[in-house]
Scaffold this active site. Structure first.
Site, short mmCIF file in Angstrom:
data_model
loop_
_atom_site.label_atom_id
_atom_site.label_comp_id
_atom_site.label_asym_id
_atom_site.label_seq_id
_atom_site.Cartn_x
_atom_site.Cartn_y
_atom_site.Cartn_z
N LYS A 80 -10.53 1.80 7.83
CA LYS A 80 -9.09 2.39 7.37
C LYS A 80 -9.08 3.98 7.65
O LYS A 80 -8.32 4.62 7.49
CB LYS A 80 -8.94 1.69 6.02
CG LYS A 80 -8.48 0.15 5.80
CD LYS A 80 -6.90 0.17 6.03
CE LYS A 80 -6.67 -1.34 5.74
NZ LYS A 80 -5.12 -1.45 5.77
N ASP A 128 -4.81 -1.78 -1.44
CA ASP A 128 -5.87 -2.51 -2.03
C ASP A 128 -7.04 -1.72 -2.22
O ASP A 128 -7.89 -2.31 -2.86
CB ASP A 128 -6.03 -3.83 -1.14
CG ASP A 128 -4.95 -5.02 -1.37
OD1 ASP A 128 -4.51 -5.47 -2.52
OD2 ASP A 128 -4.34 -5.48 -0.38
#
Length: 396
Positions: A80, A128
């Protein structure tokens, strides 16, 4: 020996992908090239390892298993790091170009030359954990304020990591999709800029930038392989990782590219249900999965355009596959490298182990002694307390 998983716990949908050009048009070669050119200039950039798990492959009766380990990526612990920070830079580039009345270069943002102007632009997102950490890191590098929304089940360790990078973290009493809605609504009310890794009607450019950023990872994979793998097992979530890798592999290898298998937790199987229904389909999350980064109930419409045309198989796995797979990576048998992998990282590999060990599913997926399987180890240790508990024998 390798853990043997109960195949009765695996869900499998096989589809005949709808032919189309989404792998070239939703994410173009120019999109990937632009992201690669920028991200490889960032401080600390280095390709992450592509490990060959030879002993595990032999145990499973496969020719090779290749594990792309994203744990070391920019010191942030996951793939990410490539997407959120890059998309944030692109949002700043577009808005600063508008405000300054000239074309602003990404180099000006990366170098901090426009930090004073960037300080007037707030970047926001739901997460998240890993996407928000990437955006927080990028915002600090660029000089922009950052506001991150998390749901009530995001671990304190992941929250602390984002706060340590300077982000304001807001905890929403709900699940991931509730945090997405909160980020959208509060940003619209306050003039902030949402940098999301999932798309919805009227909102596609930042998610496209996020997925383009992930292309750095796939470019490293294709550059390290002389021939394509036969299979790639990709984690689901909203679909951004899977769609980006799938598009980049198709662009690199065309029809010779691998069979695409999507893997999700059975507690958050929005892509699996989308495959069954033949359209992007949200699901309600009744219980959070241990695979925290994959706990997503609503697929990205942008990602689904690619996956609906390219993926042939959709699998679901239970949470009890996760801990044994993490421990097998950390404590390998034979000469395989020891790898520290997070809960969401191992979904693809756990599905490979389960499928290869079941005669029926092995045949259904076309796995045999000649199969070369690529998996993306999407994160390393992103919460040390959870990782230590799992290594000590806990299920989560």
């Amino acid at each position: 020996m390798t853990q043997h998983f109960d195949p009765a716990k695996i869900g499998h949908v096989h589809v005949d992908p709808t032919p189309g050009a989404a792998a070239e048009e939703v994410l173009t070669r120019a999109d990937f090239a632009r992201a690669i050119a920028e991200i490889t200039q960032w401080p600390g950039y280095a390709p992450t390892p592509l490990h060959r798990l030879g002993d595990l492959a032999r145990e499973l009766g496969l020719a090779a298993i290749l594990y792309k380990d994203e744990g070391p990526r920019f010191g942030l612990g996951s793939f990410k790091a490539l997407g959120g920070a890059y998309a944030g830079a692109c949002v700043l580039q577009r808005e600063l170009s508008r405000r300054l009345g000239r074309e602003v270069a990404l180099e000006e943002i990366r170098s901090g030359k426009l930090a004073g102007e960037a300080a007037k632009i707030t970047l926001a997102s739901a997460t998240d954990g890993n996407h928000g950490r990437s955006l927080s890191w990028g915002a600090r590098m660029f000089g922009a304020p950052c506001r991150i929304y998390v749901h009530r089940d995001v671990s304190q360790g992941r929250i602390d990591a984002m706060r340590d990078l300077g982000a304001t973290v807001v905890v929403v009493d709900g699940d991931y999709d509730d945090s997405v809605r909160a980020a959208r609504e509060e940003s619209e009310a306050n003039g902030w800029f949402v940098v999301s890794d999932t798309s919805w009607e009227g909102y596609t450019q930042p998610p496209r930038d996020v997925m383009a950023g992930y292309g750095v990872m796939t470019n490293e994979v294709t550059g390290a392989m002389e021939t394509p793998p036969t299979h790639v097992f990709l984690q689901g979530g909203v679909g951004g990782l899977a769609a980006s890798v799938t598009a980049a592999l198709r662009q690199a290898w065309g029809k010779a590219g691998p069979r695409v298998v999507i893997v999700e937790p059975d507690l958050a199987a929005c892509l699996y249900e989308s495959a069954k229904e033949g359209r992007a389909t949200p699901v309600a999350i009744a219980e959070e999965t241990v695979m925290a980064g994959l706990s997503c109930g609503e697929p990205s419409t942008l990602a689904w355009k690619i996956l609906s045309e390219e993926a042939s198989d959709f699998l679901t796995i239970p949470d009890d596959y996760v801990a044994p797979t993490m421990r097998r990576l950390a404590r390998p048998e034979g000469k395989d490298p020891a790898i520290k992998a997070g809960e969401s990282a191992v979904a693809g590999l756990a599905a490979v182990i389960a499928a290869a060990g079941d005669e029926s599913l092995r045949a259904a997926l076309g796995l045999d002694a000649g199969s070369v399987v690529l998996v993306i180890g999407s994160e390393g240790v992103t919460d040390a307390a959870i990782y230590d508990r799992i290594m000590a024998g806990a299920a989560r």
